[in-house]
Design a protein around this motif. Structure first.
Motif, mmCIF file in Angstrom:
data_model
loop_
_atom_site.group_PDB
_atom_site.id
_atom_site.type_symbol
_atom_site.label_atom_id
_atom_site.label_comp_id
_atom_site.label_asym_id
_atom_site.label_seq_id
_atom_site.Cartn_x
_atom_site.Cartn_y
_atom_site.Cartn_z
ATOM 1 N N UNK A 52 12.517 10.810 -9.187
ATOM 2 C CA UNK A 52 12.422 9.503 -8.337
ATOM 3 C C UNK A 52 13.829 9.224 -7.858
ATOM 4 N N UNK A 53 14.932 9.695 -8.758
ATOM 5 C CA UNK A 53 16.284 9.314 -8.316
ATOM 6 C C UNK A 53 16.546 10.154 -7.141
ATOM 7 N N UNK A 54 16.280 11.538 -7.222
ATOM 8 C CA UNK A 54 16.528 12.497 -6.029
ATOM 9 C C UNK A 54 15.779 12.252 -4.795
ATOM 10 N N UNK A 55 14.594 11.634 -4.850
ATOM 11 C CA UNK A 55 13.822 11.284 -3.514
ATOM 12 C C UNK A 55 14.630 10.003 -2.971
ATOM 13 N N UNK A 56 14.946 8.873 -4.016
ATOM 14 C CA UNK A 56 15.749 7.906 -3.294
ATOM 15 C C UNK A 56 17.019 8.360 -2.615
ATOM 16 N N UNK A 57 17.819 9.297 -3.273
ATOM 17 C CA UNK A 57 19.046 9.545 -2.436
ATOM 18 C C UNK A 57 18.817 10.313 -1.305
ATOM 19 N N UNK A 58 17.677 11.387 -1.235
ATOM 20 C CA UNK A 58 17.473 12.071 -0.161
ATOM 21 C C UNK A 58 16.831 11.066 0.848
ATOM 22 N N UNK A 59 16.379 9.988 0.399
ATOM 23 C CA UNK A 59 15.890 8.929 1.545
ATOM 24 C C UNK A 59 17.006 8.188 2.057
ATOM 25 N N UNK A 60 17.945 7.804 1.201
ATOM 26 C CA UNK A 60 19.091 7.172 1.738
ATOM 27 C C UNK A 60 19.898 7.845 2.688
ATOM 28 N N UNK A 61 20.031 9.293 2.298
ATOM 29 C CA UNK A 61 21.015 10.112 2.987
ATOM 30 C C UNK A 61 20.101 10.428 4.459
ATOM 31 N N UNK A 62 18.867 10.722 4.449
ATOM 32 C CA UNK A 62 18.078 10.634 5.547
ATOM 33 C C UNK A 62 18.246 9.258 6.529
ATOM 34 N N UNK A 63 18.212 8.342 5.953
ATOM 35 C CA UNK A 63 18.445 6.976 6.699
ATOM 36 C C UNK A 63 20.054 7.046 7.435
ATOM 37 N N UNK A 64 20.919 7.431 6.458
ATOM 38 C CA UNK A 64 22.280 7.253 6.744
ATOM 39 C C UNK A 64 22.350 8.241 8.100
ATOM 40 N N UNK A 65 21.642 9.469 8.008
ATOM 41 C CA UNK A 65 21.895 10.489 8.991
ATOM 42 C C UNK A 65 21.336 10.041 10.336
ATOM 43 N N UNK A 66 20.092 9.214 10.348
ATOM 44 C CA UNK A 66 19.443 8.738 11.269
ATOM 45 C C UNK A 66 20.393 7.780 12.153
#
Length: 196
Positions: free
Chosen positions: A58-72
């Motif tokens: 869950x932590x990994x998915x949240x961080x991946x989503x945060x990073x993806x949002x930041x990248x976008x």
């Protein structure tokens, strides 16, 4: 009195023994609880590890989503910067466009071509001044300048007995620099010394 003292001493001894037994029982129960914690069944261990694994996923998915949002967000900001980078320049050029429109309107009724040419020269002068002063755009390339292959594009060569080094014989198209960077090479005819 001696009997009372003996009785009190016996009572105290019994109380102390009772307290020692209670303390010993409490320590034993704590030790048993610790042993139960230490000695988990394999099913309990698996369940604990699965819970920890789910939490980490869950932590990994949240961080991946945060990073993806930041990248976008960064890509959008970069694209906006690219799309609107020239907005200031274009805004400044609008005055010159308006002046050209006025010149065209005036040319319809003008009887004197010289006044139209003077108007165009004024627009050209103000545009060159704006681009030079505000944006650092500089034109270069005049007849007689020394030929520099980094700044000039030679369209042809003409031998000249008077030439001591390669110089510009004719400039077909001016070159432009933005600050120190050439953004368009000058197209020139080069005068070269006669080969012997």
């Amino acid at each position: 009195m001696a009997e009372e003292k003996n009785e009190q001493a016996e009572n105290q001894t019994e109380n102390a023994a009772s307290q020692t037994e209670e303390t010993s029982e409490a320590a034993d129960s704590q030790a048993d609880a610790a042993e139960e914690k230490k000695e988990q069944t394999p099913e309990e261990k698996i369940a604990a590890l699965e819970a920890e694994n789910a939490d980490l996923k869950d932590q990994l998915l949240r961080r991946a989503a945060d990073f993806d949002n930041y990248r976008k967000r960064m890509m959008k900001e970069k694209q906006d910067t690219y799309d609107y980078a020239n907005a200031s320049l274009l805004g400044d050029l609008l005055d010159s466009l308006d002046n050209f429109d006025r010149t065209i309107d005036a040319a319809k009724d003008a009887k004197d071509a010289k006044s139209i040419a003077d108007g165009i020269k004024m627009i050209n002068k103000s545009l060159v001044k704006l681009l030079g002063d505000k944006y650092g755009l500089v034109a270069y390339g005049k007849e007689g300048d020394e030929f520099n292959p980094d700044e000039h594009e030679a369209i042809g060569r003409v031998e000249d007995e008077k030439a001591k080094k390669e110089t510009l014989a004719q400039v077909y198209l001016k070159g432009y620099k933005l600050k120190d960077k050439v953004i368009r090479h000058a197209k020139v005819m080069v005068k070269v010394p006669v080969s012997k």
